[in-house]
Design an enzyme around this catalytic site. Sequence first.
Site, PDB file in Angstrom:
ATOM      1  N   HIS A 257     -68.501 -83.593 -32.699  1.00  0.00           N
ATOM      2  CA  HIS A 257     -68.688 -84.362 -31.470  1.00  0.00           C
ATOM      3  C   HIS A 257     -68.387 -85.844 -31.705  1.00  0.00           C
ATOM      4  CE1 HIS A 257     -71.231 -80.783 -30.850  1.00  0.00           C
ATOM      5  NE2 HIS A 257     -70.929 -80.918 -29.560  1.00  0.00           N
ATOM      6  N   ASP A 327     -63.159 -74.898 -28.739  1.00  0.00           N
ATOM      7  CA  ASP A 327     -64.309 -75.740 -28.436  1.00  0.00           C
ATOM      8  C   ASP A 327     -63.816 -76.841 -27.493  1.00  0.00           C
ATOM      9  OD1 ASP A 327     -66.881 -76.773 -28.487  1.00  0.00           O
ATOM     10  OD2 ASP A 327     -67.028 -76.779 -30.671  1.00  0.00           O
TER      11      ASP A 327
END
Length: 399
Positions: A257, A327
């Site tokens: 992230h 993702d």
Amino acid sequence: MRDEQPSRRHGGRNAGTRALLVFLAVGALLAALLHDPGTSVTGRPVAAPAPSSPSPEATTAPRPEPAPAPDPCAVAAGALPLRARLAQLLVVGVDPRGPADALGIVQRDQVGGIFVGGDAPGLLSGGALGAVRAAAALPLIVAVDDEGGRVQRVDQLDGDLPSARRMAADLSPDQVRALAHERALRLRDRGVTMDLAPVVDTSGQADRTVIGDRSFSPDPEVAARYALAFADGLHDAGVTPVLKHFPGHGNTSGDSHLGAVRSPPLDVLRTTDLVPYRDIDRYGDVVVMLGHIDVPGLTGGKPATLSGEAYRLLREEFGFTGPAMTDDLGAMKAVTDLVDLPDAVRQALAAGADLALWSSGGRVAQVLDHLEASVAAGTLPAARVDEAARRVLAAKGSC
């Protein structure tokens, strides 16, 4: 002249008799040969005739094999215009507070799926998804990531779900299956069709690290057993599980992230994070999510989501035939620091992804324009688009 007639008639009878006798003899000989072609009519063995090549006129051409029946999913995918085919490969984040944003995206762009994130799930209450799903020309994926613990989306509506680590510590696999089944029944009633869970990464890292307590266990056999139980519970309620994060995020350095991450080398992953993917058919019909993970010995410095080698590993070594999903391509710096969203989607699809996810929403027309131009330029092979669309339509039951 009259004296010659009897001899002609007599000669005719004799000729007819002789012909009959010859016919009977030949018939007897043929019958004997057919009965035992290696034996004469006297019972003595005879040599087999030498084989000879048949003349071209005597050769019968082999019958052509019947053409295989066409794959109905390939036919269905091929019947869609290119832009519609590409749209089926997109899973786009929508405003979770209500149906307006999702309805507009589905009506306008006919995307393959929507992702409902955030902590204000108004879209998942009161039947709000009904109109959104009805607006889709093809079955619509409605995805949430409801793993339990710190990653859950309907806890305000349906109560808290323990983390994976807590489940494995406190519950048996059968109890986890029942818990996931109950949760999935509620998700299904709300219109959700896909849960981005379970995590099959193996991790012994601290709870709040990128995977940490999202992993059932650092032991790959335990992790696989509990992940299978969770996936079975989802299946039993009609919700599609998503196994993540291939090839393995449980022991990476850093958080994808926040930036680039690297896993242990591939040969180490084969003994840890990759173990739960063996015998992948045991999980039933699932999707596999690839993580933004640089794997030494596999991805050559790229995130796995953009690496053809990572998708080939999944297909060839692990035999996975269902859809592969990325993702988040729009909100995770391991990718966004490298490439802008439209080309991230292109690179992922070209590498082998079948579903490209971005949770931030928007930009659908821009992405589709870029993908169409990429097919025309050959940087996104049309055959790759067709393959991905066939897998997605098959997983949706559209063919």
